[in-house]
Design a protein around this motif. Structure first.
Motif, PDB file in Angstrom:
ATOM      1  N   UNK A   1      -6.923  -4.678 -15.686  1.00  0.00           N
ATOM      2  CA  UNK A   1      -7.141  -6.308 -15.421  1.00  0.00           C
ATOM      3  C   UNK A   1      -6.353  -6.763 -15.191  1.00  0.00           C
ATOM      4  N   UNK A   2      -5.093  -6.069 -16.262  1.00  0.00           N
ATOM      5  CA  UNK A   2      -3.250  -7.004 -16.573  1.00  0.00           C
ATOM      6  C   UNK A   2      -2.329  -5.696 -16.017  1.00  0.00           C
ATOM      7  N   UNK A   3      -2.731  -5.417 -15.172  1.00  0.00           N
ATOM      8  CA  UNK A   3      -2.153  -4.493 -14.080  1.00  0.00           C
ATOM      9  C   UNK A   3      -1.175  -5.144 -12.748  1.00  0.00           C
ATOM     10  N   UNK A   4       0.179  -3.908 -12.148  1.00  0.00           N
ATOM     11  CA  UNK A   4       0.660  -4.575 -11.660  1.00  0.00           C
ATOM     12  C   UNK A   4       0.130  -4.858 -10.625  1.00  0.00           C
ATOM     13  N   UNK A   5      -0.937  -3.719  -9.901  1.00  0.00           N
ATOM     14  CA  UNK A   5      -1.849  -4.045  -8.709  1.00  0.00           C
ATOM     15  C   UNK A   5      -2.876  -5.905  -8.990  1.00  0.00           C
ATOM     16  N   UNK A   6      -2.984  -6.553  -9.960  1.00  0.00           N
ATOM     17  CA  UNK A   6      -2.983  -7.726 -10.002  1.00  0.00           C
ATOM     18  C   UNK A   6      -2.612  -9.147 -10.730  1.00  0.00           C
ATOM     19  N   UNK A   7      -1.245  -8.381 -10.452  1.00  0.00           N
ATOM     20  CA  UNK A   7      -0.733  -9.435 -10.274  1.00  0.00           C
ATOM     21  C   UNK A   7       0.203  -9.498 -11.733  1.00  0.00           C
ATOM     22  N   UNK A   8       0.615  -9.066 -12.803  1.00  0.00           N
ATOM     23  CA  UNK A   8       0.756  -9.172 -13.949  1.00  0.00           C
ATOM     24  C   UNK A   8       1.556  -8.710 -14.391  1.00  0.00           C
ATOM     25  N   UNK A   9       2.249  -7.524 -14.479  1.00  0.00           N
ATOM     26  CA  UNK A   9       2.888  -6.856 -14.306  1.00  0.00           C
ATOM     27  C   UNK A   9       4.410  -6.727 -12.963  1.00  0.00           C
ATOM     28  N   UNK A  10       5.455  -6.082 -14.044  1.00  0.00           N
ATOM     29  CA  UNK A  10       6.978  -6.684 -13.344  1.00  0.00           C
ATOM     30  C   UNK A  10       7.232  -5.608 -13.684  1.00  0.00           C
ATOM     31  N   UNK A  11       8.239  -4.742 -13.438  1.00  0.00           N
ATOM     32  CA  UNK A  11       9.529  -3.614 -13.890  1.00  0.00           C
ATOM     33  C   UNK A  11      10.732  -4.325 -13.606  1.00  0.00           C
ATOM     34  N   UNK A  12      11.506  -3.931 -14.696  1.00  0.00           N
ATOM     35  CA  UNK A  12      12.695  -4.177 -14.370  1.00  0.00           C
ATOM     36  C   UNK A  12      13.799  -3.383 -14.784  1.00  0.00           C
ATOM     37  N   UNK A  13      15.036  -2.720 -13.671  1.00  0.00           N
ATOM     38  CA  UNK A  13      16.058  -2.029 -14.108  1.00  0.00           C
ATOM     39  C   UNK A  13      16.538  -2.379 -16.003  1.00  0.00           C
ATOM     40  N   UNK A  14      16.433  -0.744 -16.044  1.00  0.00           N
ATOM     41  CA  UNK A  14      17.162  -0.634 -17.242  1.00  0.00           C
ATOM     42  C   UNK A  14      18.368  -1.054 -17.424  1.00  0.00           C
TER      43      UNK A  14
ATOM     44  N   UNK B   1       6.684  -4.105  -8.357  1.00  0.00           N
ATOM     45  CA  UNK B   1       5.714  -5.213  -8.490  1.00  0.00           C
ATOM     46  C   UNK B   1       4.153  -4.572  -8.118  1.00  0.00           C
ATOM     47  N   UNK B   2       4.026  -5.366  -7.157  1.00  0.00           N
ATOM     48  CA  UNK B   2       2.218  -5.392  -6.970  1.00  0.00           C
ATOM     49  C   UNK B   2       1.379  -3.983  -6.359  1.00  0.00           C
ATOM     50  N   UNK B   3       2.666  -3.189  -5.576  1.00  0.00           N
ATOM     51  CA  UNK B   3       2.500  -1.789  -4.616  1.00  0.00           C
ATOM     52  C   UNK B   3       1.236  -0.951  -5.160  1.00  0.00           C
ATOM     53  N   UNK B   4       0.565  -0.026  -4.908  1.00  0.00           N
ATOM     54  CA  UNK B   4      -0.281   0.917  -5.458  1.00  0.00           C
ATOM     55  C   UNK B   4       0.577   1.871  -6.189  1.00  0.00           C
ATOM     56  N   UNK B   5       0.446   2.318  -6.962  1.00  0.00           N
ATOM     57  CA  UNK B   5       0.985   3.620  -7.823  1.00  0.00           C
ATOM     58  C   UNK B   5       0.972   3.884  -9.178  1.00  0.00           C
ATOM     59  N   UNK B   6       1.002   2.158  -9.523  1.00  0.00           N
ATOM     60  CA  UNK B   6       0.979   2.120 -11.234  1.00  0.00           C
ATOM     61  C   UNK B   6      -0.741   2.372 -11.945  1.00  0.00           C
TER      62      UNK B   6
ATOM     63  N   UNK C   1       0.663  -1.061  -0.283  1.00  0.00           N
ATOM     64  CA  UNK C   1       0.161   0.174  -0.424  1.00  0.00           C
ATOM     65  C   UNK C   1       1.160   1.549   0.144  1.00  0.00           C
ATOM     66  N   UNK C   2       1.747   1.584   0.017  1.00  0.00           N
ATOM     67  CA  UNK C   2       3.090   2.390   0.301  1.00  0.00           C
ATOM     68  C   UNK C   2       3.475   2.375  -1.426  1.00  0.00           C
TER      69      UNK C   2
ATOM     70  N   UNK D   1       6.561   3.505  -2.687  1.00  0.00           N
ATOM     71  CA  UNK D   1       8.061   3.670  -3.046  1.00  0.00           C
ATOM     72  C   UNK D   1       8.411   2.525  -2.031  1.00  0.00           C
ATOM     73  N   UNK D   2       7.877   1.506  -2.141  1.00  0.00           N
ATOM     74  CA  UNK D   2       8.051   0.251  -2.028  1.00  0.00           C
ATOM     75  C   UNK D   2       7.619  -0.407  -3.421  1.00  0.00           C
ATOM     76  N   UNK D   3       8.808  -1.802  -3.262  1.00  0.00           N
ATOM     77  CA  UNK D   3       8.902  -2.758  -4.307  1.00  0.00           C
ATOM     78  C   UNK D   3       7.687  -3.563  -3.739  1.00  0.00           C
ATOM     79  N   UNK D   4       6.917  -3.813  -3.880  1.00  0.00           N
ATOM     80  CA  UNK D   4       5.956  -5.389  -2.965  1.00  0.00           C
ATOM     81  C   UNK D   4       5.744  -6.578  -4.472  1.00  0.00           C
ATOM     82  N   UNK D   5       5.573  -7.324  -3.793  1.00  0.00           N
ATOM     83  CA  UNK D   5       5.267  -8.929  -4.955  1.00  0.00           C
ATOM     84  C   UNK D   5       4.136  -9.534  -4.485  1.00  0.00           C
ATOM     85  N   UNK D   6       3.584  -8.878  -2.562  1.00  0.00           N
ATOM     86  CA  UNK D   6       2.589  -9.537  -2.446  1.00  0.00           C
ATOM     87  C   UNK D   6       1.346  -9.471  -3.684  1.00  0.00           C
ATOM     88  N   UNK D   7       0.777 -10.947  -3.426  1.00  0.00           N
ATOM     89  CA  UNK D   7      -0.526 -11.384  -4.476  1.00  0.00           C
ATOM     90  C   UNK D   7       0.164 -11.168  -5.719  1.00  0.00           C
ATOM     91  N   UNK D   8       1.049 -11.171  -6.479  1.00  0.00           N
ATOM     92  CA  UNK D   8       1.683 -11.090  -7.519  1.00  0.00           C
ATOM     93  C   UNK D   8       1.248 -12.870  -8.176  1.00  0.00           C
TER      94      UNK D   8
END
Length: 170
Positions: free
Chosen positions: A112-125, A103-108, A69-70, A72-79
């Protein structure tokens, strides 16, 4: 003994009849079959982080936290487990170092196929991952590439945003 067998047979027949009497629409598969059922198996942050760590994939958080729920965090909860397996497939196939930065943290963005719903991950460039994606996958325009498995890789300039519809051929 014959009474038990007859009773069981009558019970099974009644169950079969009841099942067959439902309308066909009640038994139909969902219209949205893009994401396989396995993609929807949800993981805790600890489980997902352990799987990534075991595969040599790092996790970085600008806030140094994993609270879903933050922003600025990187969460994988519910991925989705398929997203974690997809990251592992990407690392193994590319041979690149990978670091999850979103990951699944708020702010994205929602959807349906969102970070929050567990479908997306961001990776460092990195040049390694950029070269792998742009040379291996099909450009679909707008800084997006699609893998043979159907996953979408979006170059957002400072990170790769990946939508994992599946595990990428794991």
């Amino acid at each position: 003994m014959n009474k038990v067998i007859r009773s069981a047979a009558i019970g099974v027949s009644a169950l079969a009849l009841a099942f067959l009497s439902f309308p066909a629409t009640a038994q139909a598969a969902p219209a949205d079959t893009k994401a396989p059922a396995g993609a929807l198996a949800k993981l805790s942050h600890a489980t997902a982080a352990a799987q990534l760590s075991n595969a040599g994939i790092g996790i970085r958080s600008s806030g140094g936290c994993s609270d879903r729920n933050n922003p600025t965090c990187t969460s994988l909860d519910q991925v989705n487990s398929a997203s974690i397996q997809g990251a592992i497939t990407l690392k193994n196939a590319s041979g690149c170092a990978l670091t999850v930065t979103g990951g699944t943290e708020t702010g994205h963005a929602s959807g349906t196929y969102s970070h929050w719903n567990g479908y997306k991950l961001d990776f460092a460039m990195s040049s390694c991952i950029t070269n792998y994606v742009t040379r291996t996958f099909t450009s679909i325009g707008g800084s997006k590439w699609q893998s043979g498995a159907g996953n979408i890789y979006y170059n957002e300039v400072n990170h790769w945003d990946v939508t994992f519809y599946n595990c990428g051929g794991c």
